[in-house]
Scaffold this motif. Structure first.
Motif, PDB file in Angstrom:
ATOM      1  N   PRO A   1      -5.657  10.552  -4.737  1.00  0.00           N
ATOM      2  CA  PRO A   1      -6.416   9.700  -5.660  1.00  0.00           C
ATOM      3  C   PRO A   1      -7.221  10.505  -6.674  1.00  0.00           C
ATOM      4  CG  PRO A   1      -6.580   8.847  -3.420  1.00  0.00           C
ATOM      5  CD  PRO A   1      -5.874  10.171  -3.328  1.00  0.00           C
ATOM      6  N   HIS A   2      -7.635  11.742  -6.289  1.00  0.00           N
ATOM      7  CA  HIS A   2      -8.407  12.573  -7.214  1.00  0.00           C
ATOM      8  C   HIS A   2      -7.608  12.896  -8.477  1.00  0.00           C
ATOM      9  CE1 HIS A   2     -11.149  15.615  -8.707  1.00  0.00           C
ATOM     10  NE2 HIS A   2     -10.144  16.465  -8.784  1.00  0.00           N
ATOM     11  N   ASP A   3      -6.279  13.071  -8.316  1.00  0.00           N
ATOM     12  CA  ASP A   3      -5.449  13.369  -9.493  1.00  0.00           C
ATOM     13  C   ASP A   3      -5.535  12.236 -10.512  1.00  0.00           C
ATOM     14  OD1 ASP A   3      -4.583  15.748  -8.322  1.00  0.00           O
ATOM     15  OD2 ASP A   3      -2.968  14.725  -7.261  1.00  0.00           O
ATOM     16  N   TYR A   4      -5.560  11.008 -10.023  1.00  0.00           N
ATOM     17  CA  TYR A   4      -5.622   9.862 -10.929  1.00  0.00           C
ATOM     18  C   TYR A   4      -7.036   9.622 -11.439  1.00  0.00           C
ATOM     19  CZ  TYR A   4      -0.818   8.975  -9.633  1.00  0.00           C
ATOM     20  OH  TYR A   4       0.540   9.106  -9.450  1.00  0.00           O
ATOM     21  N   ILE A   5      -8.036  10.077 -10.684  1.00  0.00           N
ATOM     22  CA  ILE A   5      -9.408  10.009 -11.189  1.00  0.00           C
ATOM     23  C   ILE A   5      -9.530  10.852 -12.454  1.00  0.00           C
ATOM     24  CG2 ILE A   5     -11.789  10.694 -10.705  1.00  0.00           C
ATOM     25  CD1 ILE A   5     -11.319   9.884  -7.807  1.00  0.00           C
ATOM     26  N   GLN A   6      -8.850  12.004 -12.464  1.00  0.00           N
ATOM     27  CA  GLN A   6      -8.859  12.836 -13.670  1.00  0.00           C
ATOM     28  C   GLN A   6      -8.226  12.106 -14.850  1.00  0.00           C
ATOM     29  OE1 GLN A   6      -7.094  16.472 -11.610  1.00  0.00           O
ATOM     30  NE2 GLN A   6      -8.544  17.442 -13.006  1.00  0.00           N
TER      31      GLN A   6
ATOM     32  N   SER B   1       2.077  -2.983  -4.957  1.00  0.00           N
ATOM     33  CA  SER B   1       2.009  -3.808  -3.742  1.00  0.00           C
ATOM     34  C   SER B   1       1.408  -3.071  -2.556  1.00  0.00           C
ATOM     35  CB  SER B   1       3.413  -4.308  -3.381  1.00  0.00           C
ATOM     36  OG  SER B   1       4.268  -3.213  -3.075  1.00  0.00           O
ATOM     37  N   THR B   2       1.039  -1.805  -2.684  1.00  0.00           N
ATOM     38  CA  THR B   2       0.477  -1.028  -1.580  1.00  0.00           C
ATOM     39  C   THR B   2      -0.989  -0.703  -1.880  1.00  0.00           C
ATOM     40  OG1 THR B   2       1.067   1.124  -2.532  1.00  0.00           O
ATOM     41  CG2 THR B   2       2.763  -0.009  -1.246  1.00  0.00           C
ATOM     42  N   SER B   3      -1.531   0.231  -1.103  1.00  0.00           N
ATOM     43  CA  SER B   3      -2.912   0.665  -1.337  1.00  0.00           C
ATOM     44  C   SER B   3      -3.069   1.328  -2.696  1.00  0.00           C
ATOM     45  CB  SER B   3      -3.344   1.634  -0.230  1.00  0.00           C
ATOM     46  OG  SER B   3      -2.490   2.771  -0.194  1.00  0.00           O
ATOM     47  N   ASP B   4      -1.950   1.679  -3.347  1.00  0.00           N
ATOM     48  CA  ASP B   4      -2.022   2.229  -4.702  1.00  0.00           C
ATOM     49  C   ASP B   4      -2.649   1.240  -5.677  1.00  0.00           C
ATOM     50  OD1 ASP B   4      -0.792   4.502  -3.800  1.00  0.00           O
ATOM     51  OD2 ASP B   4       1.201   3.986  -4.565  1.00  0.00           O
ATOM     52  N   GLY B   5      -2.667  -0.060  -5.301  1.00  0.00           N
ATOM     53  CA  GLY B   5      -3.252  -1.063  -6.170  1.00  0.00           C
ATOM     54  C   GLY B   5      -4.698  -0.757  -6.522  1.00  0.00           C
ATOM     55  N   ASP B   6      -5.430  -0.140  -5.576  1.00  0.00           N
ATOM     56  CA  ASP B   6      -6.823   0.221  -5.857  1.00  0.00           C
ATOM     57  C   ASP B   6      -6.900   1.268  -6.960  1.00  0.00           C
ATOM     58  OD1 ASP B   6      -7.553  -1.535  -3.881  1.00  0.00           O
ATOM     59  OD2 ASP B   6      -7.730   0.002  -2.331  1.00  0.00           O
ATOM     60  N   ILE B   7      -5.980   2.247  -6.925  1.00  0.00           N
ATOM     61  CA  ILE B   7      -5.961   3.284  -7.955  1.00  0.00           C
ATOM     62  C   ILE B   7      -5.617   2.663  -9.303  1.00  0.00           C
ATOM     63  CG2 ILE B   7      -4.884   5.449  -8.696  1.00  0.00           C
ATOM     64  CD1 ILE B   7      -4.308   6.075  -5.784  1.00  0.00           C
ATOM     65  N   LEU B   8      -4.654   1.732  -9.297  1.00  0.00           N
ATOM     66  CA  LEU B   8      -4.250   1.082 -10.543  1.00  0.00           C
ATOM     67  C   LEU B   8      -5.400   0.272 -11.140  1.00  0.00           C
ATOM     68  CD1 LEU B   8      -0.705  -0.001  -9.431  1.00  0.00           C
ATOM     69  CD2 LEU B   8      -1.200   1.481 -11.368  1.00  0.00           C
ATOM     70  N   SER B   9      -6.147  -0.425 -10.305  1.00  0.00           N
ATOM     71  CA  SER B   9      -7.287  -1.191 -10.822  1.00  0.00           C
ATOM     72  C   SER B   9      -8.333  -0.255 -11.398  1.00  0.00           C
ATOM     73  CB  SER B   9      -7.889  -2.071  -9.721  1.00  0.00           C
ATOM     74  OG  SER B   9      -8.409  -1.277  -8.660  1.00  0.00           O
TER      75      SER B   9
ATOM     76  N   SER C   1      -1.391  -8.187  -3.235  1.00  0.00           N
ATOM     77  CA  SER C   1      -2.442  -8.772  -2.415  1.00  0.00           C
ATOM     78  C   SER C   1      -3.278  -7.622  -1.867  1.00  0.00           C
ATOM     79  CB  SER C   1      -1.848  -9.591  -1.257  1.00  0.00           C
ATOM     80  OG  SER C   1      -1.209 -10.750  -1.737  1.00  0.00           O
ATOM     81  N   SER C   2      -4.434  -7.412  -2.438  1.00  0.00           N
ATOM     82  CA  SER C   2      -5.287  -6.295  -2.026  1.00  0.00           C
ATOM     83  C   SER C   2      -6.661  -6.475  -2.640  1.00  0.00           C
ATOM     84  CB  SER C   2      -4.685  -4.961  -2.483  1.00  0.00           C
ATOM     85  OG  SER C   2      -4.690  -4.887  -3.893  1.00  0.00           O
ATOM     86  N   SER C   3      -7.538  -5.491  -2.416  1.00  0.00           N
ATOM     87  CA  SER C   3      -8.856  -5.502  -3.043  1.00  0.00           C
ATOM     88  C   SER C   3      -8.752  -5.308  -4.548  1.00  0.00           C
ATOM     89  CB  SER C   3      -9.731  -4.405  -2.434  1.00  0.00           C
ATOM     90  OG  SER C   3      -9.109  -3.136  -2.583  1.00  0.00           O
ATOM     91  N   PHE C   4      -7.532  -5.104  -5.020  1.00  0.00           N
ATOM     92  CA  PHE C   4      -7.233  -4.996  -6.452  1.00  0.00           C
ATOM     93  C   PHE C   4      -7.897  -6.117  -7.237  1.00  0.00           C
ATOM     94  CE2 PHE C   4      -4.420  -6.544  -9.821  1.00  0.00           C
ATOM     95  CZ  PHE C   4      -4.227  -5.417 -10.589  1.00  0.00           C
ATOM     96  N   TRP C   5      -7.867  -7.344  -6.698  1.00  0.00           N
ATOM     97  CA  TRP C   5      -8.331  -8.504  -7.444  1.00  0.00           C
ATOM     98  C   TRP C   5      -9.830  -8.488  -7.653  1.00  0.00           C
ATOM     99  CZ3 TRP C   5      -4.915 -10.931 -10.068  1.00  0.00           C
ATOM    100  CH2 TRP C   5      -3.588 -10.938  -9.631  1.00  0.00           C
TER     101      TRP C   5
END
Length: 526
Positions: free
Chosen positions: A280-285, A358-366, A387-391
């Motif tokens: 996730p740190h890579d995408y934080i950058q 559709s996976t936990s990656d949804g949090d990174i995308l949000s 379906s995730s905390s994405f919403w």
């Protein structure tokens, strides 16, 4: 209209357009004399108009030595435009010698296009003839097979007038050309031996002050080794850049965005590919550099472009997710690619990442969506919603959101995010408080069969009951009102269309249509 109604100048323009259409055709090939030459055989007037138009004969085809010499004579003193597709040619040895003969006039060539098949043994001989300087060359396009490589400099690198360079895949050291006047650079599939490091590439880019279109697909190497010292690189200012496409490793995209000051008018397409096992740190950058580059503050930052809508699409066929930020009000038409037809659509930014929505990656995308400071965003369309905390993250960030559309997938766990939430001793918080329209298209609701009574223990369906939690969540949003539309949705194995309104704690169904999927009789109520 008779031909006498057309002036010679207009006839010549039509003749030239015939040639251009012929040579830009994907099936372009020269087997004998091309059909467009027949315009000089229709009548005396047409022949006279054609022979007097030296520009017409500057579009060279290669069939025989006699024709080659005749074209050179007829085109004088016009610069030459040459297009040869060896993949569709026969008698290759003949064309090799004719092309070499034609290249003796390299100093007069203005446009040059070469197309090679995947397997072709004569490309070294052909391109070795391209060693003379080309002071008039403005356009160079070469397409070939993936194994095609020419590790030497074409035209001795002396191309001071070069405006367009398109190489797919890139078979030569592209940076060996004189690129000072370049306006369009398109590189696809650059071989490892011809890939520059990011620091070298930025130096080359800084020399192209007139560049307006830059397309880089699999053209740049990974920049993981320079991420830690990117702050020491010099900023590049391509002031005239209007289109930018980068399809590269994630680290390379981050370094590029960190070091290139992209004008606000530029349409940007980013393809960010995972390297190894990204964290996730890579995408934080990536989030950080996007937020910094697209902002309204900072000495070298961009002004935020006008963006009203966001489309997020899970691309199941290739994996990954695409985010399109558009100036349209809503329902931007999305594409499965970040290149090609996806230009001039009022979409200033499009991002593709190797993340599964559709996976936990949804949090990174949000987090990526929320990191970009588009304050005027009012519409979101999500294709194949997760379906995730994405919403909760997404709806909590975009306070001005008025339009939300979900399409093509199962109904997500959206109700908790739309329902008012109350923390201990805190006021009720409504996410996306400005929401006025919720649209569901081709959404699958989960089935909830229930027993009707003791006499009929067979499960029955409650189509409206499955939608009730959603309508209840909308009606509980204090101080808000809006519309809910369901089209071609599937509820308990029924096709279901519905239109309703919520306001002041109530939800009112204006109309609904249900159609049992098994083909039973339709039931309609209004």
């Amino acid at each position: 209209m008779t031909d006498g109604a057309l002036s010679d100048e207009l006839l010549q323009m039509i003749f030239i357009q015939c040639v251009v259409d012929h040579q830009t055709s994907p099936h372009f090939a020269i087997r004998d004399v091309p059909n467009w030459v027949n315009v000089s055989h229709v009548c005396r007037r047409w022949r006279s108009a054609a022979l007097d138009c030296s520009a017409l004969w500057s579009y060279h085809f290669v069939t025989s030595l006699r024709w080659s010499e005749e074209l050179l004579a007829r085109s004088t003193p016009r610069p030459l435009k040459i297009c040869i597709n060896f993949g569709l040619q026969k008698r290759r040895s003949t064309w090799l010698s004719l092309t070499k003969n034609l290249m003796r006039h390299a100093e007069h060539v203005q446009e040059f296009q070469l197309q090679f098949p995947d397997v072709f043994s004569g490309h070294t001989q052909i391109c070795s003839a391209l060693s003379s300087r080309a002071p008039r060359l403005q356009t160079l396009k070469i397409s070939a097979g993936s194994s095609f490589q020419l590790p030497f400099v074409l035209f001795d690198g002396d191309t001071p007038a070069l405006r367009t360079l398109e190489l797919s895949p890139c078979p030569v050291p592209w940076y060996s050309f004189n690129l000072a006047a370049l306006t369009t650079l398109s590189l696809h599939g650059v071989h490892d031996q011809f890939q520059q490091g990011m620091e070298e590439f930025l130096g080359t880019l800084s020399q192209m002050q007139d560049l307006t279109h830059l397309y880089l697909e699999d053209a740049l190497a990974s920049a993981t080794g320079v991420l830690s010292r990117v702050h020491a690189f010099q900023i590049v200012y391509p002031k005239r850049l209007r289109r930018l496409l980068i399809d590269a490793p994630l680290s390379t995209v981050i370094v590029f965005l960190s070091c290139v000051d992209i004008p606000v008018e530029t349409e940007v397409r980013l393809g960010c590919h995972a390297e190894g096992n990204p964290s996730p740190h890579d995408y934080i950058q990536l989030c950080s550099v996007l937020a910094r580059r697209i902002s309204t503050t900072g000495e070298h930052a961009l002004s935020s472009p006008t963006v009203h809508s966001l489309t997020i699409e899970s691309l199941k066929w290739r994996g990954g997710t695409k985010m399109s930020f558009s100036g349209a009000e809503h329902d931007f038409h999305s594409f499965d690619t970040i290149s090609g037809e996806a230009w001039n659509l009022n979409v200033p930014l499009m991002i593709f990442v190797d993340l599964d929505l559709s996976t936990s990656d949804g949090d990174i995308l949000s987090n990526i969506c929320c990191s970009i400071p588009f304050a005027d965003l009012q519409s979101i369309h999500i294709i194949r919603p997760p379906s995730s905390s994405f919403w909760r993250r997404l709806l909590g960030h975009f306070e001005e959101l008025q339009y939300l559309k979900l399409s093509n997938g199962p109904m997500p766990d959206l109700v908790p995010a739309l329902s008012p939430a109350r923390a201990d001793q805190a006021p009720v918080r409504v996410l996306a408080p400005a929401l006025k329209k919720l649209v569901l298209f081709d959404i699958l609701f989960s089935a909830t069969p229930r027993e009707s009574d003791t006499l009929h223990p067979r499960p029955t369906v409650d189509v409206d009951g499955d939608v009730e939690p959603l309508s209840a969540a909308l009606s509980s949003r204090e101080g808000s009102r809006g519309e809910l539309t369901l089209t071609k949705c599937v509820v308990n194995k029924h096709d279901y269309d519905m239109f309703g309104k919520w306001e002041g704690g109530d939800f009112h169904v204006v109309g609904r249509v249900t159609r049992p999927r098994a083909g039973s009789r339709r039931r309609t109520s209004i």
